[in-house]
Design a protein around this motif. Structure first.
Motif: not given
Length: 597
Positions: A11-16, A21-24, A67-70
């Motif tokens: 279930d985590r795979i799509p978000e990862l 893909r977006v380079g975060l 971390l994503i926010k930063k």
């Protein structure tokens, strides 16, 4: 269990994938996240669940969000939040729900969920959390107040906040804090509507579609809350609390007047009512205009205000002649006296007023022991030592059984180097019961050491041993031993030690002091040290491990020691020590043998 874990990881795979893909995140970081998530998932899928595992998992997810926010802020990429953050937020909420479902009684866990919802602006979810939490913890008024405050201040829903307060009051019909916050909420709602109406009127907008009730605008809802609360909650403290809240709003003059009248009618004999009424004079408008006033005029104005306060207090102590009422009056005077001012005249006036009030309270025999102490300190600070001596004597007449009061008087006489110190000590011992006189005896012998002859001091020590209770005599024995060694040397202190050992009880420090004295001698004899250790072990051998270890160290390190005795001492310690102390002794003894102690 493995299948459930695998399903959750899938279930985590799509978000990862989106993160990569977006380079975060890099591919290496994605793999690290999967490994960590896998380990955390296995921990929360076990049969024997632990709260710490859930907390660690939640903390990891929160750190990931931060971390994503930063990374977003650094790269400037702000898209795909539904696929990334919302998915993680949903997972955190699920973890919190499982944890609070398992450990319902842990309020801190609920509050952590509330804080998380507030941080990430999850208003809909927070509403559900509050609803579930209050259903379980309905017995905690603070949680109801928190929920209502959020509804009012964040969701701007006065109706929801009012509904929560009314529900809370069904569970806690006599909770003052709930009524105070409900009262505050209604006034805040009225103020908010008044501001809205004023802005609309200034913009010349039609108010027809807006229903602004004059009763709400004037604070009538708050008045209803106050009247209902006044019937259920007794006590002047509650009345003063709601009055202080009402004073924060500029449209509540009529409400304040009603509360004040209620306060004076129902609690006229309460010192706090008079205290409030007197202090209120400081807040009322000045008799002279305040614009362009000089410093001298300001001082004069302040003096007039304080005079009006004191006039109310004077009336109060006539109407309610109690110790508490005088305490309020004196506390006010001391507060004013301690306020900084550049006017020497005002400072002197405050001092004279304070001393006068102390005297009047004393004449009325309504001065507490603590206030006598404050009076004495004020007199000493003002260099009125003779008056201080008189006050101290009066205090011991009123509180002749109080050790603290006698101690205060004696310390004053010693400080002033008066001739009647011994006479006062004798008087104190005669009035105070033997139990609890230790502070007086220690003060007496300490004073005698620096003032009287050695013979008089020794006689005083001997007398103190018989006059104090057995438990208190322990301290006197320690002091006597130390004083004798300082003044008469080793031989006399050894004889004294032997003499004092004839009467129990003893303290461990008593024996340790004698051991230390022996060690300080040039010809320190192990024979004497053994005697002192053996005496100490007879008293404390079953409860103190360090004493046994010190004895062993002494045998090992002293020139006259016998290391072969250590085995015997160890065996005796194992037999004599109680409970867990045996294990503690063994651990320390092992450290001693390996040179780590």
């Amino acid at each position: 269990m493995a299948e459930r874990v695998e399903q959750r990881l899938e279930d985590r795979i799509p978000e990862l994938e989106q993160l990569e893909r977006v380079g975060l995140f890099t591919r290496k970081e994605i793999r690290a996240v999967l490994r960590k998530a896998s380990a955390l998932e296995y921990k929360i899928q076990r049969r024997a669940l632990r709260k710490e595992d859930f907390i660690n998992y939640i903390q990891y997810e929160v750190n990931l969000l931060e971390l994503i926010k930063k990374r977003r802020a650094r790269t400037g990429y702000s898209f795909k939040k539904d696929e990334i953050e919302h998915s993680i937020l949903h997972r955190v909420h699920s973890l919190f729900n499982r944890a609070t479902g398992k450990w319902k009684d842990d309020v801190q866990l609920w509050l952590s969920h509330v804080a998380f919802c507030k941080q990430w602006n999850a208003k809909h979810q927070l509403s559900k959390v509050f609803s579930t939490m209050l259903a379980i913890h309905s017995n905690k008024p603070a949680l109801w107040i928190m929920a209502a405050k959020w509804e009012m201040e964040t969701r701007l829903s006065s109706e929801s906040a009012r509904h929560l307060f009314l529900r809370a009051l069904r569970f806690h019909p006599e909770c003052p804090k709930l009524y105070q916050e409900y009262f505050r909420m209604e006034l805040m709602n009225a103020e908010k509507q008044r501001k809205e109406k004023k802005e609309f009127e200034q913009a010349k907008m039609d108010l027809g579609e807006f229903n602004y009730s004059e009763e709400i605008l004037n604070g009538e809802m708050a008045r209803i809350v106050y009247r209902d609360a006044s019937q259920k909650i007794k006590g002047v403290e509650f009345q003063l609390a709601v009055l202080s809240i009402a004073k924060l709003f500029d449209f509540t003059q009529d409400l304040q007047k009603e509360i004040l009248e209620n306060l004076q009618d129902r609690y006229a004999d309460d010192p706090l009512t008079w205290d409030y009424m007197a202090r209120r004079e400081l807040e009322l408008g000045s008799l002279q205009p305040t614009e362009n006033t000089t410093k001298q005029k300001k001082v004069s104005e302040m003096a007039q205000k304080e005079e009006r306060c004191c006039a109310v207090f004077d009336e109060a102590v006539r109407a309610v002649p109690t110790e508490d009422m005088w305490k309020c009056y004196i506390t006010f005077c001391l507060e004013r006296y301690n306020r900084k001012t550049n006017s020497k005249e005002l400072k002197q006036k405050r001092l004279e007023r304070t001393l006068s009030v102390f005297s009047k309270a004393h004449e009325s025999s309504l001065l507490s022991e603590a206030l006598y102490k404050q009076w004495l300190q004020l007199l000493l600070d003002s260099n009125l030592s003779e008056k201080a001596v008189e006050v101290a004597e009066a205090a011991t007449r009123h509180f002749s059984q109080s050790v603290e009061t006698w101690q205060m008087r004696l310390q004053l006489l010693i400080q002033l180097k008066r001739d009647d110190v011994t006479q006062c000590f004798e008087e104190a011992i005669k009035h105070v019961k033997s139990k609890g006189t230790l502070p007086l005896w220690t003060l007496w012998v300490e004073w005698s050491e620096g003032t009287n002859s050695k013979e008089d001091t020794e006689a005083l020590y001997q007398r103190s041993l018989h006059a104090t209770t057995p438990a208190e005599s322990v301290t006197m024995k320690e002091m006597y031993l130390g004083w004798t060694y300082r003044n008469f040397g080793y031989k006399k202190v050894k004889r004294l030690f032997t003499s004092l050992c004839e009467n129990r009880p003893f303290s461990l420090d008593f024996f340790r002091k004698m051991i230390q004295i022996e060690k300080e001698q040039e010809s320190c004899k192990m024979l004497h040290l053994r005697e002192y250790y053996e005496r100490a072990l007879r008293e404390f051998g079953s409860t103190n491990t360090d004493l046994w270890l010190d004895y062993i160290k002494e045998e090992l390190s002293h020139p006259q020691g016998k290391p072969e005795n250590c085995g015997s001492i160890h065996w005796r310690a194992m037999k004599m020590l109680q409970g867990d102390l045996v294990e503690e002794f063994v651990s320390k003894y092992t450290l001693l043998q390996t040179g780590h102690l």
